[in-house]
Scaffold this motif. Structure first.
Motif, PDB file in Angstrom:
ATOM      1  N   GLU A   1       0.763  -1.269  -0.145  1.00 52.65           N
ATOM      2  CA  GLU A   1       0.045  -0.025   0.128  1.00 52.65           C
ATOM      3  C   GLU A   1       1.090   1.310   0.026  1.00 52.65           C
ATOM      4  O   GLU A   1       0.308   2.274  -0.120  1.00 52.65           O
ATOM      5  N   ASN A   2       2.193   1.193   0.409  1.00 51.44           N
ATOM      6  CA  ASN A   2       2.886   2.218   0.253  1.00 51.44           C
ATOM      7  C   ASN A   2       3.875   2.445  -0.884  1.00 51.44           C
ATOM      8  O   ASN A   2       4.786   3.607  -1.206  1.00 51.44           O
ATOM      9  N   VAL A   3       3.753   1.629  -1.708  1.00 50.64           N
ATOM     10  CA  VAL A   3       4.630   1.777  -3.027  1.00 50.64           C
ATOM     11  C   VAL A   3       4.119   2.738  -4.091  1.00 50.64           C
ATOM     12  O   VAL A   3       3.095   2.861  -4.252  1.00 50.64           O
ATOM     13  N   GLN A   4       5.276   3.319  -4.610  1.00 53.98           N
ATOM     14  CA  GLN A   4       4.934   4.607  -5.433  1.00 53.98           C
ATOM     15  C   GLN A   4       5.831   4.571  -6.440  1.00 53.98           C
ATOM     16  O   GLN A   4       6.968   4.172  -6.256  1.00 53.98           O
ATOM     17  N   THR A   5       5.489   4.880  -7.716  1.00 57.00           N
ATOM     18  CA  THR A   5       6.427   4.854  -8.828  1.00 57.00           C
ATOM     19  C   THR A   5       6.377   6.293  -9.214  1.00 57.00           C
ATOM     20  O   THR A   5       5.476   6.869  -9.381  1.00 57.00           O
ATOM     21  N   ALA A   6       7.695   6.921  -9.710  1.00 56.55           N
ATOM     22  CA  ALA A   6       7.811   8.346 -10.161  1.00 56.55           C
ATOM     23  C   ALA A   6       8.595   8.175 -11.377  1.00 56.55           C
ATOM     24  O   ALA A   6       9.596   7.427 -11.474  1.00 56.55           O
ATOM     25  N   SER A   7       8.075   8.761 -12.427  1.00 55.15           N
ATOM     26  CA  SER A   7       9.026   8.905 -13.713  1.00 55.15           C
ATOM     27  C   SER A   7       9.235  10.219 -14.115  1.00 55.15           C
ATOM     28  O   SER A   7       8.368  11.128 -14.030  1.00 55.15           O
ATOM     29  N   PHE A   8      10.400  10.694 -14.511  1.00 53.55           N
ATOM     30  CA  PHE A   8      10.761  12.025 -14.730  1.00 53.55           C
ATOM     31  C   PHE A   8      11.950  12.030 -15.624  1.00 53.55           C
ATOM     32  O   PHE A   8      12.534  11.095 -16.129  1.00 53.55           O
ATOM     33  N   THR A   9      12.002  13.268 -16.163  1.00 57.92           N
ATOM     34  CA  THR A   9      13.083  13.273 -17.376  1.00 57.92           C
ATOM     35  C   THR A   9      14.167  14.173 -16.876  1.00 57.92           C
ATOM     36  O   THR A   9      14.091  14.951 -15.920  1.00 57.92           O
ATOM     37  N   ILE A  10      15.492  13.711 -17.002  1.00 54.35           N
ATOM     38  CA  ILE A  10      16.751  14.241 -16.553  1.00 54.35           C
ATOM     39  C   ILE A  10      17.336  14.774 -17.656  1.00 54.35           C
ATOM     40  O   ILE A  10      17.915  14.386 -18.607  1.00 54.35           O
ATOM     41  N   ASP A  11      17.583  16.118 -17.681  1.00 53.78           N
ATOM     42  CA  ASP A  11      18.396  16.716 -18.733  1.00 53.78           C
ATOM     43  C   ASP A  11      19.888  17.416 -18.173  1.00 53.78           C
ATOM     44  O   ASP A  11      19.838  17.346 -16.851  1.00 53.78           O
ATOM     45  N   GLY A  12      20.750  17.062 -18.987  1.00 52.73           N
ATOM     46  CA  GLY A  12      22.170  17.407 -18.645  1.00 52.73           C
ATOM     47  C   GLY A  12      23.156  16.330 -18.553  1.00 52.73           C
ATOM     48  O   GLY A  12      24.027  16.492 -18.407  1.00 52.73           O
TER      49      GLY A  12
ATOM     50  N   LYS B   1      16.987   7.819 -23.358  1.00 58.22           N
ATOM     51  CA  LYS B   1      15.796   8.548 -23.530  1.00 58.22           C
ATOM     52  C   LYS B   1      15.529   9.664 -22.351  1.00 58.22           C
ATOM     53  O   LYS B   1      14.722  10.284 -22.395  1.00 58.22           O
ATOM     54  N   LYS B   2      16.805   9.665 -21.571  1.00 54.67           N
ATOM     55  CA  LYS B   2      16.843  10.776 -20.655  1.00 54.67           C
ATOM     56  C   LYS B   2      15.745  10.782 -19.547  1.00 54.67           C
ATOM     57  O   LYS B   2      15.326  11.751 -19.193  1.00 54.67           O
ATOM     58  N   THR B   3      15.566   9.552 -19.141  1.00 59.18           N
ATOM     59  CA  THR B   3      14.529   9.538 -18.192  1.00 59.18           C
ATOM     60  C   THR B   3      14.854   8.386 -16.892  1.00 59.18           C
ATOM     61  O   THR B   3      15.914   7.664 -17.160  1.00 59.18           O
ATOM     62  N   ALA B   4      13.988   8.565 -15.866  1.00 65.08           N
ATOM     63  CA  ALA B   4      14.399   7.721 -14.716  1.00 65.08           C
ATOM     64  C   ALA B   4      12.985   7.208 -14.308  1.00 65.08           C
ATOM     65  O   ALA B   4      12.140   8.283 -14.323  1.00 65.08           O
ATOM     66  N   THR B   5      13.145   5.939 -13.522  1.00 67.71           N
ATOM     67  CA  THR B   5      11.685   5.520 -13.268  1.00 67.71           C
ATOM     68  C   THR B   5      12.291   4.955 -11.698  1.00 67.71           C
ATOM     69  O   THR B   5      13.093   4.383 -11.675  1.00 67.71           O
ATOM     70  N   VAL B   6      11.574   5.420 -10.838  1.00 66.90           N
ATOM     71  CA  VAL B   6      12.046   4.990  -9.413  1.00 66.90           C
ATOM     72  C   VAL B   6      10.928   4.565  -8.836  1.00 66.90           C
ATOM     73  O   VAL B   6       9.583   5.106  -8.788  1.00 66.90           O
TER      74      VAL B   6
END
Length: 126
Positions: A48-59, A89-94
């Motif tokens: 119930e506490n699991v969450q996933t975040a995806s975002f772009t990382i530039d640089g 893809k310049k992305t991260a998924t956590v």
């Protein structure tokens, strides 16, 4: 002539003994490092506490220096179950425990991995 052969033989024997000892020390360090990593297991996150975040990382400029370093920094955070950074893809998924981490903390860690100005996080989706 015999004296020269004895000195050369002694020098070669000394180099072999010293070289083998250093190689043995390196192997022992590698084994010790593996045991330390293996013994540090991540805590299991309640479903119930699991969450996933995806975002772009530039640089990011390379897969090994940038992407891998950011991935390791994120993976080593408390409450992070898994982190994957894709350089192409310049992305991260956590995947993380939302009671311990949040997207703002993840963003801060990524940006501080460089000099604070190199990596920019955008398009945060959680």
């Amino acid at each position: 002539m015999k004296f020269t052969k004895i000195i050369v033989s002694a020098a070669i024997a000394g180099l072999v003994l010293v070289g083998c000892k250093k190689e043995e020390d390196k192997n022992l360090k590698n084994i010790a490092g593996t045991e330390t990593k293996a013994s540090k297991e991540k805590a299991v996150i309640a479903p119930e506490n699991v969450q996933t975040a995806s975002f772009t990382i530039d640089g990011m400029t390379c897969a090994v220096g940038c992407a891998k370093t950011i991935e390791e920094e994120l993976s080593n955070l408390d409450g992070v179950e898994k982190a994957a950074v894709d350089f192409d893809k310049k992305t991260a998924t956590v995947t993380f425990d939302k009671t311990i981490q949040n997207p703002e903390k993840l963003t801060k860690v990524v940006q501080e991995t460089g000099d604070g100005k190199t990596y920019k996080v955008s398009n945060m989706k959680s």
